[in-house]
Design a protein around this motif. Sequence first.
Motif, short mmCIF file in Angstrom:
data_model
loop_
_atom_site.label_atom_id
_atom_site.label_comp_id
_atom_site.label_asym_id
_atom_site.label_seq_id
_atom_site.Cartn_x
_atom_site.Cartn_y
_atom_site.Cartn_z
N THR B 414 0.85 -1.19 0.00
CA THR B 414 0.00 0.00 0.00
C THR B 414 0.88 1.24 0.00
O THR B 414 2.07 1.18 0.33
N THR B 417 -2.25 7.69 0.04
CA THR B 417 -2.87 8.27 -1.14
C THR B 417 -3.93 9.25 -0.66
O THR B 417 -4.62 8.97 0.32
N ILE B 419 -7.22 10.63 -0.26
CA ILE B 419 -8.59 10.21 -0.48
C ILE B 419 -9.49 11.16 0.29
O ILE B 419 -9.38 11.25 1.51
N ARG B 426 -3.60 2.75 0.01
CA ARG B 426 -4.22 2.14 -1.16
C ARG B 426 -3.20 1.22 -1.82
O ARG B 426 -2.00 1.54 -1.82
N HIS B 427 -3.68 0.13 -2.39
CA HIS B 427 -2.76 -0.83 -3.02
C HIS B 427 -2.22 -0.27 -4.33
O HIS B 427 -2.94 0.38 -5.08
N LEU B 453 -8.02 2.74 -6.37
CA LEU B 453 -8.60 3.77 -5.52
C LEU B 453 -9.67 3.26 -4.55
O LEU B 453 -9.78 3.75 -3.43
N GLU B 455 -11.21 1.36 -1.56
CA GLU B 455 -10.52 0.83 -0.39
C GLU B 455 -10.44 -0.69 -0.46
O GLU B 455 -11.42 -1.38 -0.73
#
Lengths: 286, 511, 317
Positions: B414, B417, B419, B426-427, B453, B455
């Motif tokens: 991850t 990121t 959000i 996030r991966h 994006l 989750e």
Amino acid sequence: MSTFFSGGWRLHIVHDTGFVYDGLAHGSYNEARLTPASLPTQAVLSTEVRAVPGAERWSYTDYWGTKVTTFQIDSPHESLRVTGESTVETSSARTPQGNLSCTALLDEAVVDRFYEYLAPTPRTLLPEEVRDAYAIPLLSDDPHASAAAVSERVRSLLTYAPGTTEVQTSAQEALDRGVGVCQDFSHLSIALLRSIGIPTRYVSGYLHPHEEAKVGETARGESHAWIEYYAGSWNALDPTSGAAVGARHVVVARGRDYADVTPLSGIYHGAPASGLGVTVAITRLR
Amino acid sequence: MEASLVDYHVADAWDEIVDTDGSIRPAYREVVDSLRSMRGEDLRGRAEQLARTFTERGVTYAYGGVERPFPLDPVPRIIEAAEWAQLSAGVIQRVRALECFLNDAYTEGVVFNEGIIPRRLITSSPEFNRAAVGITPPNGVRIQVAGIDVIRDERGGLRVLEDNVRIPSGVSYVMENRRAMTRTLSGLFSGRSVLPVDLYPQRLLNALKQAAPVGVHDPVIAVLTPGVHNAAYFEHSLLARRMGIELVEGRDLVCHSNKLYMRTTSGEARVDVIYRRVDDGFLDPLHGNPSSLIGVAGLFNAARAGNVTIANAVGNGIADDKLMYTYVPDLIRFFLDEEPILDNVETHRLEDRDVLIEVAADIGNYVIKPVDGAGGAGIVIGPQADDETLAATREAIIAAPRRFIAQRVVAISTHPTLIEGNLAPRHIDLRPFCVNDGNSVWVLPGGLTRVALPEGALVVNSSQGGGSKDTWVIADHGPGDSAISTPTPWRAVPETVRQDGPSSLNRSDQQ
Amino acid sequence: MREPSLLARMAESLFWIGRYVERADDTSRIIDSYLHRMLEDPTENEDVACRTLLAIMGVPTDRVDKVTTPDVLELLAYDAASSSSIIGSLSRARENAQGSRDVISTEMWECLNTTWFELPARRAQVSRTGPHAFLRSVRDRSSLFAGLTDATMNRSDAWRFVTLGRGIERIDMMTRLLAVRIASGVLAPDWGTLLRAAGAEEAFRQVYPGQESTELIAGFLMLDPYFPRSALFALTSVEGDLAALSDNAIRLGSRGDAQRIIGQARTTLEYSNPDELIHRLSEILELITTACADATEAITLRYFDKATWVQWESEAE
């Protein structure tokens, strides 16, 4: 004077085919598979593919080993006529070759090598019931006997009737209708033999119609199809006639099914086309 | 509010920035400091500015029929020099092995004859293009451009997820991401020597020049696009402009006498090399889909005659088939006599009956992928799928085991990121881009870091609602250092152009 | 150094970008001047004025009930499906630019792309600010595009196709304006409106201060050699573009058909007697209209003809 192969014939073949358009065709790109194959059992003495309207021609050998003639016609044209003319020496029928058993054919190395001749194609796909009904009972450990039996069974399942099927017809459809031409006999035989693990391929070519053909006499021949199965070596069978494949047969192309050996295929833009019909004139020279 | 990592909760995976003890990994310290000095709304404002820049420039991706900017996250992904050296060596090694494999598979087939891999792998692949047999790449290169997707597993190890050697896309986002970041968040770069990414078009152009037909010294090169409605049209257009070459569609091209021409206002002009972004099946209606409107009739035979080079080569799909992926380590050992630098993700071949039974019984614990899926399509993540999907998938793999592979579920790493105004894990994955000019394989420093994006989502792809990050490779000794992007020599196998020989691949079958 | 070859399809796109942007510009001027007139003169018959406007733009009005200003705005400004409307034209210009991004400059592309992205918002603002701001912004963006075209493109064939399209559209619009003035008789727009619609009001008053006669205005719009929107000026510029193109693209027949057609029209106009112009106006307008249509056809045939989709038919024995 004799031929290259004892018991073989020398044959002259003129194969005429083409299309007529309901108007003008433009930018036509074509590929013809009309050149007989050079093989240990077949010698090609002369061969030519011509097109009208005239066009520059190229050739290449495709994946299956077939010589393909390509040509392009830029100028608008109302019809396309393609002629393949060849002189070929054939050889007489051979006794079955190869001593692999049906069990040996299931060996992973054989399956891997001939996977393309074992996997069903859209034209040779049959449900398991059909295989169980028509192929399994004929399976012995001898592929030669099995193949001959399947070929004979196909002749009992289909009645030879020209014009009843099209080039797109699959083995299953032919079986449902109970009729077909050499192409359907071959597809059905291929489908059944592959279903019991015998590598089998489709062969297209020509057949002289008369067993006792007179030298110099031109016969109305036909485009023909038969099969070859593998038993350590490849062996030919003609499921349509049941006759041995020999001096009267001329090999042009081999593949998984009809799609790999289409004699003439192409694309163009313009008005719809209809086939001109195929004529094959075949003359025994020796 | 401060744009910090105070409330950042590391997910159940390796995090690229935050170590397991909560400390910031060394590579990221300066960037995290810079981010801390920014107010939250500043960062959000910059993020909006990034999106606006993309919309104006048309850096968009067609998703669900709507043109939208490909979201760029303001937090960059950073790769240190030492790790990059290993990573780029690993992807170069793969590309070299795949080149050797493709060359062999379409000619002699030694790798099959020697029993290294089953011949059936290609003869059962719909991507095996029999019409491509006999089309000989003039400089021996079939993979001018490769995108090798890499992920980081739970323990921090880099693994290859898949190879893309047909028409990998995404490099335009790498270039545009950097352009947008340096304009909008220039502060983050201060004091860092980030390797540049704008060398790519020249490298690609050079590779295309090197691929020109024999005897052509100043080739005319064009990019072939399916057209403005293609999802990656922006990229096709950008590459054409940056290389200074023509962007053509199928209708602009015509073949005469086995030569390729483009229609210009002053008549027809010869084209020697096409960098095509059209799939194999649509390239030449004579040898593929006859209803293709985006291809050029006669193209394959022009290439076969040696009058035009198609890049990437036709038929490369047999090499990035996901079942072939499982054999790539074997290919590396066989063709290069080297040990793989990068590992695969543990993958199971379903054609083995015992394996199939095991996977089918425990399908909820595997990732099932179609062997030829692109853009994340058709992937089923066992633990995240509902019962209905699992049942359907089980049925599908039993019906056609050759069409799928099963992989262990990897909790890919991850990355923080932005959000909805806050940083959240996030991966991510990484697609480095390689260019092979026949003398060496070059890797664009960095590549495209894609972010899933939603989750918890593990499928990272622009066509699955993903975003991306600017990806920095930090130079060892300062800007302009080229030590770690030195191309690795690639053994080119130039062949004499074969005019009309029998196809050797099939030779044994002809007797 | 050879001039880079230009794809036929690109040339066609560039030509139409030029036309569509000019069309949006001209249409906005025309609508604006009509709206202005109706505001100034409330006694004006709205239905008649609207029908006249639609007739100029070649939009059929078979409606029996009253045509209102909102109808006109919908048809000529906002209807995205119509290639005669402003939004329709700008969308098409952007679409063409998408397909020719690598021959136009990035700034030109961004100008059209941003304009297109902003259209929905600008359209939505009309309910608050009235149509004038919308129409004004269209002219601003068109001018920006024209400026960028001239400031950022090489003087290559690519550039010439844009200016060629712009010129042909300009001639077409001018003849439409004047044709309606003749055809509609008493219902025709007054000359003041016409001057404004042609973007010529200030230029005319500078040349002829305090004068306003039919002869002078028609003469100015048709024959003035210095006013860039006059028919003669545009014809001369189009002729120049065509001449430069055929220099770069010599084929069978050294002079392109299009150049001959435009050249003849230009000559007829240039050497016509200004005093007689007003009496022969309809004849001359028809000649120019025909010349524009024929020239477009000749250009299409010569430069764009082959860029069409081909539907392949397959055949197999």
